[in-house]
Design a protein around this motif. Structure first.
Motif, PDB file in Angstrom:
ATOM      1  N   GLY A 100       0.816  -1.206   0.000  1.00  0.00           N
ATOM      2  CA  GLY A 100       0.000   0.000   0.000  1.00  0.00           C
ATOM      3  C   GLY A 100       0.850   1.256   0.000  1.00  0.00           C
ATOM      4  N   ALA A 110      -0.414   4.724  -1.147  1.00  0.00           N
ATOM      5  CA  ALA A 110      -1.233   5.498  -0.198  1.00  0.00           C
ATOM      6  C   ALA A 110      -0.372   6.099   0.905  1.00  0.00           C
ATOM      7  CB  ALA A 110      -2.306   4.599   0.411  1.00  0.00           C
ATOM      8  N   SER A 118      -3.054  -4.416   1.906  1.00  0.00           N
ATOM      9  CA  SER A 118      -2.481  -3.170   1.389  1.00  0.00           C
ATOM     10  C   SER A 118      -3.345  -1.965   1.767  1.00  0.00           C
ATOM     11  CB  SER A 118      -2.328  -3.240  -0.136  1.00  0.00           C
ATOM     12  OG  SER A 118      -3.581  -3.409  -0.767  1.00  0.00           O
ATOM     13  N   ALA A 119      -4.589  -2.240   2.238  1.00  0.00           N
ATOM     14  CA  ALA A 119      -5.477  -1.144   2.649  1.00  0.00           C
ATOM     15  C   ALA A 119      -5.094  -0.569   4.006  1.00  0.00           C
ATOM     16  CB  ALA A 119      -6.923  -1.645   2.702  1.00  0.00           C
ATOM     17  N   LEU A 145      -3.893   2.755   3.434  1.00  0.00           N
ATOM     18  CA  LEU A 145      -4.974   3.591   2.932  1.00  0.00           C
ATOM     19  C   LEU A 145      -5.813   4.115   4.097  1.00  0.00           C
ATOM     20  CD1 LEU A 145      -6.841   4.740   0.728  1.00  0.00           C
ATOM     21  CD2 LEU A 145      -7.975   2.507   0.641  1.00  0.00           C
ATOM     22  N   ASP A 189      -5.439   3.468  -4.767  1.00  0.00           N
ATOM     23  CA  ASP A 189      -5.383   3.120  -3.343  1.00  0.00           C
ATOM     24  C   ASP A 189      -6.564   2.249  -2.928  1.00  0.00           C
ATOM     25  OD1 ASP A 189      -3.107   4.646  -3.148  1.00  0.00           O
ATOM     26  OD2 ASP A 189      -4.110   6.396  -2.294  1.00  0.00           O
ATOM     27  N   PRO A 234      -6.436  -3.051  -2.840  1.00  0.00           N
ATOM     28  CA  PRO A 234      -6.858  -4.098  -1.904  1.00  0.00           C
ATOM     29  C   PRO A 234      -8.109  -4.837  -2.335  1.00  0.00           C
ATOM     30  CG  PRO A 234      -7.314  -1.923  -0.988  1.00  0.00           C
ATOM     31  CD  PRO A 234      -6.485  -1.713  -2.205  1.00  0.00           C
TER      32      PRO A 234
END
Length: 560
Positions: free
Chosen positions: A31, A34, A202-203, A206, A393, A397
């Motif tokens: 991520g 982001a 990966s969030a 974010l 972003d 995910p």
């Protein structure tokens, strides 16, 4: 250990815990797109810039178009909250150092795969998971005290901290693969849940970015990692109290007490697979006395990663062996099973997929690190690029979660040669879309295809390794491919520097170069696999036909 040695309730708890920690700890480093704006806004690496320097990113003054405004509305952040100037690197050196964090992190994630596989086989999933928790804990502590470490000049806390996160994620993630055998009849679902959790992780950054934009003075990087300490602590606690010490393995059919119909079918298939596997070993030995083979099953070291995938594929292998007796089967399942690891490494099956994986991963990670700067140039507007970055972003995910079911169906219904052809075709489409200027629509389509392609690529490579090389060497072969790709991934920093200096932030020349390399390597890989698939299909069919004729002749001889 086998699944029936642990209560069903505890096995459900183990799977649930693994999904939770994968959601937060498996791959948050991806991520980076982001995270990067928040690092810039907090002045990370700003000290390397001369105060008179201006950013190298050319920003046009025109307002974003209608489609851009529509995507901008997806974010709750108002235009006056974006601190646009603070989100652009102050100079080339700052941008390169920030991107280097992701370059090193992505490379370490891949390079560590082989070591993790060995650790898992030798010491079990608990030790592997605890090592992951330790790396994540150490990374959090370093980020919390990053300013003090930086003032002392001991080491670069941001690079080291991010690198430790990159190591902790895969140690925690891969240690959970063996849980696919906790419920053999649901092994595919469990691996899909874990893979989806990895993509969704990966969030994490974010979410951090969203909170930071609302509370920039309070929710700094140091504060975030104070909260993030809960993740490694959770992993450590459940590893010690809930998770198994040893990996779950595929049990022999005769050991399962009171099996369900699905468990019984899988056990029978496993027994048949073992018979087919041993038969293939003998066939290889008869065909070529000089071909190095794997040792007998009883003396072979079991691969935890290979065994995790075995339950998914054993029925397919048995089905293919049965199908090839009556018709041509274009499955490559088993083509190099039972061969020694040295023989597999020297085959074109390994060399070509290794090259193909390497160039794809270099392109994937390079795009993740530079999506904002690439589209700032291509669109000629920071505002448009920022809107596209926010779409990326959110979509990254979600891409894995949405695409994994469709990827699974595609892999189940099409031969590997078609799968590789599709990988190549989509990769080339991404490459073409990535050099189109002044089109926000082309950029948005590129981002959406990219986030779906990424899980498609990774799942297809593991599928290829299982089908071609087998389960006994799966961990070593797959880990070696990831390691080579990880080492080559360090070239990402060279590409980044060339883009900043030689090409004045223009990403098109290097994107075209990577696209050309993809065409050459990808075409060679697809062509080789296609030709060998047809040869293997004919060999299986003729071999089975000959065996049936011999059995018929033997039966007639006995009757006489």
């Amino acid at each position: 250990m086998y699944f029936f040695e642990t209560s069903e309730r505890k096995r459900y708890a183990q799977v649930a815990c693994a999904v939770v920690w994968c959601l937060f700890g498996a791959g948050p480093i991806f991520g980076f797109a982001a995270l990067k704006p928040t690092l810039i806004d907090q002045g990370i690496y700003e000290s390397v810039c001369d105060v008179t320097n201006q950013t190298d990113v050319s920003i046009a003054a025109h307002a974003p178009g209608l489609f851009t405004e529509l995507l901008t509305s997806l974010s709750p952040v108002r235009a006056d909250q974006l601190h646009t100037e603070g989100f652009v690197s102050k100079c080339t050196d700052q941008d390169l150092k920030l991107n280097m964090m992701f370059t090193v992190g992505a490379a370490l994630t891949n390079v560590s795969a082989l070591v993790i596989g060995r650790t898992l086989d030798s010491y079990g999933p608990r030790v592997c998971g605890l090592i992951g928790a330790f790396f994540l804990l150490l990374a959090s502590v370093i980020f919390i005290y990053s300013k003090a470490i930086l003032s002392l000049g001991i080491f670069d806390p941001y690079l080291v901290g991010y690198s430790l996160m990159a190591l902790g994620g895969p140690f925690s993630y891969i240690s959970s693969f063996q849980l696919s055998n906790a419920f053999p009849e649901k092994s595919g679902l469990i691996l899909a849940l874990l893979t989806g959790a990895f993509d969704t992780s990966s969030a994490v950054f974010l979410i951090y970015k969203k909170i930071y934009l609302s509370f920039p003075t309070f929710f700094t990087l140091e504060t975030f990692y104070k909260f993030y300490l809960a993740v490694p602590l959770f992993i450590a606690v459940v590893q010690l109290l809930v998770m198994p010490v040893e990996s779950y393995l595929t049990p022999p059919p005769e050991l399962i007490p009171n099996p369900t119909d699905e468990q019984r079918a899988l056990s029978i298939a496993a027994a048949q697979e073992e018979y087919i596997h041993n038969g293939m070993s003998q066939d290889h030995a008869d065909d070529n006395d000089n071909t190095p083979l794997l040792p007998p099953t009883s003396t072979r070291r079991r691969s935890s990663l290979g065994d995790a995938y075995k339950s998914i594929y054993i029925e397919e292998e048995v089905e293919d062996a049965t199908k090839s007796k009556t018709e041509l089967s274009y499955s490559i399942f088993g083509i190099l099973h039972s061969y020694s690891i040295s023989y597999q490494f020297n085959s074109w099956w390994f060399k070509l997929i290794c090259l193909f994986s390497t160039i794809q991963m270099l392109r994937l990670n390079y795009f993740v690190a530079t999506v904002n700067s690439q589209y700032t140039y291509l669109l000629g507007s920071y505002q448009s690029a920022n809107a596209l970055n926010r779409l990326f972003d959110i979509a990254l995910p979600l891409g894995g979660v949405v695409s994994i079911p469709f990827v699974g169906m595609f892999l189940d219904h099409f031969p590997t040669s078609i799968v590789l052809g599709a990988l190549l075709g989509v990769s080339l489409l991404i490459g073409v879309l990535g050099v189109i200027k002044n089109s926000f629509l082309a950029g948005a389509v590129n981002v959406l295809i990219f986030v779906a392609y990424r899980p498609f690529f990774y799942t297809s490579i593991s599928d290829y390794c299982a089908k071609v090389f087998g389960f006994e060497t799966f961990g070593t072969v797959y880990g070696s491919i990831m390691t080579v790709a990880g080492l080559i991934n360090f070239l990402q920093s060279v590409l980044d520097r060339l883009t900043h200096t030689k090409f004045n932030m223009n990403p098109i020349p290097l994107n075209l170069l990577l696209l050309a390399i993809t065409v050459v390597i990808g075409t060679a890989t697809v062509a080789y696999v296609t030709v060998q698939t047809h040869k293997y299909a004919l060999m299986k069919f003729k071999g089975n036909t000959s065996s049936d004729d011999e059995e018929t002749e033997a039966g007639n001889h006995d009757e006489n």
